[in-house]
Design an enzyme around this catalytic site. Structure first.
Site, PDB file in Angstrom:
ATOM      1  N   ASP A 296       0.719  -1.235  -0.016  1.00 11.44           N
ATOM      2  CA  ASP A 296       0.193   0.071  -0.053  1.00 11.44           C
ATOM      3  C   ASP A 296       0.923   1.256  -0.304  1.00 11.44           C
ATOM      4  OD1 ASP A 296      -2.406  -1.338  -0.194  1.00 11.44           O
ATOM      5  OD2 ASP A 296      -2.713  -1.141   2.078  1.00 11.44           O
ATOM      6  N   LYS A 397     -12.502   6.371   1.957  1.00 10.49           N
ATOM      7  CA  LYS A 397     -12.213   4.959   2.377  1.00 10.49           C
ATOM      8  C   LYS A 397     -11.498   4.586   3.571  1.00 10.49           C
ATOM      9  CE  LYS A 397     -10.883   0.918  -0.433  1.00 10.49           C
ATOM     10  NZ  LYS A 397     -12.301  -0.003  -0.144  1.00 10.49           N
TER      11      LYS A 397
END
Length: 418
Positions: A296, A397
């Site tokens: 990520d 998110k």
């Protein structure tokens, strides 16, 4: 709508980071499996976590997890061992994200799952029941969320779970994070070999839990510090832990090579405290790194290194193809808009050797419904003067107040029509 983001001359801020999404999502599922009726302290308020909160609280027949990949994987396993019948679905993108590896593994444990649409993809119809458990073999180079989903239901399986991971094991810190969370609630779950995890049939014990803040969210502030021209810049990040089990906490070492010092208020490990970021003179002329355990973070480092004119080769990116978007291709496309020719010399690798191309005037960065695209590119305003981001609302998110925090740090955000 777009945001035009303009950077301040002076960078100084105190940031209350969001709670860890990774820990929040795991603890919510574990507490539910333990029969807990309350949520943990300092729970993340991001979209992905709230989807799980609503699903566990309401337990409707049809559970729409929208774009939350973590929720799809964790809840698929959770529903398999929870009495009742449910259909779990999501966005169109979610309906094209593969889940057959997890479904096949759960079926081998005795789960009753059928596909409601295309084979191998959501939506799924799940009829929960007691599963026998036993021994499973699973490829280690799949998303760690598949592995974590299986591990978390292990204590409820009649024979427990012995999970052997084959091949190259990616995102190992996320697996360790799951095991740590499980043990906090009384599970007997351990690596018994370099490739084998054993979870005994031993019910969870509910207890109160406080969630530390998010090292992934901290990465965007590290990038801002690295790209700042202000030698006196200082950013304070609240709620981080020295010795954290979050895999992305490795950024403190990586960004040290890009000129960012990390100072903890408290010396002892395991204490939630304030981290202060300052600039230092030493910057590597090149950065090569295998992100197999921190996928990520790739967007953050691709943007940051290119902006700082630091060539790089980043490996271990295979899982980025099945994230919110194909992050490898998205990075290649959007970096070219800014004048940087980033290549994929082989699958799972991104490289930049310093090659430039003509930048698009007033380029707008597409986010592809991917929160990390928006947050990774925004700090580039510090070196470019300004950056335009399309669909900035996608940050909800994982980091809902990201834009508010940027404003508080002195950035100017101007809404523009697309």
């Amino acid at each position: 709508m777009n945001y035009k983001i303009s950077a301040p001359d002076r960078l100084e801020a105190t940031v209350n980071l969001p709670a860890s999404k990774s820990i929040s999502n795991r603890v919510l599922v574990i507490q539910a499996l333990a029969g807990g009726q309350t949520v943990p302290d300092n729970l993340s308020d991001c979209d992905d976590t709230q989807v799980i909160v609503r699903a566990l609280h309401d337990m409707p027949y049809t559970i729409d997890i929208k774009a939350a990949g973590t929720a799809m994987r964790f809840l698929t396993a959770y529903l398999s061992v929870t009495e009742g019948e449910h259909v779990i679905t999501g966005t169109e993108r979610m309906k094209h994200r593969p889940i057959s590896l997890l479904v096949d593994a759960l079926r081998r444990l005795g789960a009753d799952i059928t596909y409601e649409g295309e084979e191998g993809f959501p939506p799924l119809r799940i009829r929960g029941n007691k599963l026998r458990g036993g021994t499973l073999e699973l490829s280690g180079n799949v998303s760690s969320q598949y592995i974590s989903a299986l591990l978390m239901i292990g204590p409820l399986l009649q024979e427990g779970l012995q999970l052997r991971l084959t091949g190259n094991i990616i995102s190992r810190p996320y697996i360790d994070l799951t095991l740590c969370a499980m043990r906090n609630f009384g599970a007997d779950a351990e690596w018994t070999d370099v490739d084998t995890i054993v979870v005994k049939c031993q019910p969870y014990v509910w207890q109160p839990f406080h969630i530390e803040n998010d090292w992934s969210a901290a990465s965007y502030w590290y990038a801002a510090m690295a790209m700042s021209r202000d030698n006196e810049a200082e950013i304070r990040l609240n709620g981080l832990m020295d010795g954290s089990h979050q895999g992305d906490s490795v950024i403190r070492y990586l960004f040290n090579m890009l000129g960012v010092r990390t100072l903890f208020k408290a010396k002892e490990q395991g204490v939630i405290t304030t981290v202060t970021l300052k600039r230092c003179a030493s910057v590597l002329p090149r950065l090569d790194y295998d992100f197999i355990n921190q996928p990520d973070m790739v967007q953050t480092f691709v943007v940051c290194c290119a902006m700082m004119n630091i060539p790089f080769t980043f490996k271990g990116l295979g899982s980025l193809k099945i994230k919110e978007t194909d992050r490898v291709q998205a990075l290649i496309t959007e970096m070219r808009k800014l004048g940087y020719v980033v290549d994929e010399p082989e699958p799972g690798t991104l490289s930049w050797n310093g090659e430039r191309c003509e930048a698009q005037p007033h380029a707008v960065i597409d986010t592809y419904e991917d929160h990390r695209m928006a947050m990774a590119f925004a700090p580039a305003a510090l070196l470019l003067g300004d950056v335009r981001i399309r669909q900035p609302q996608v940050v909800t998110k994982s980091y809902p107040h990201y834009w508010d925090d940027l404003r508080q740090a002195g950035f100017t955000l101007t809404p523009e029509e697309d």
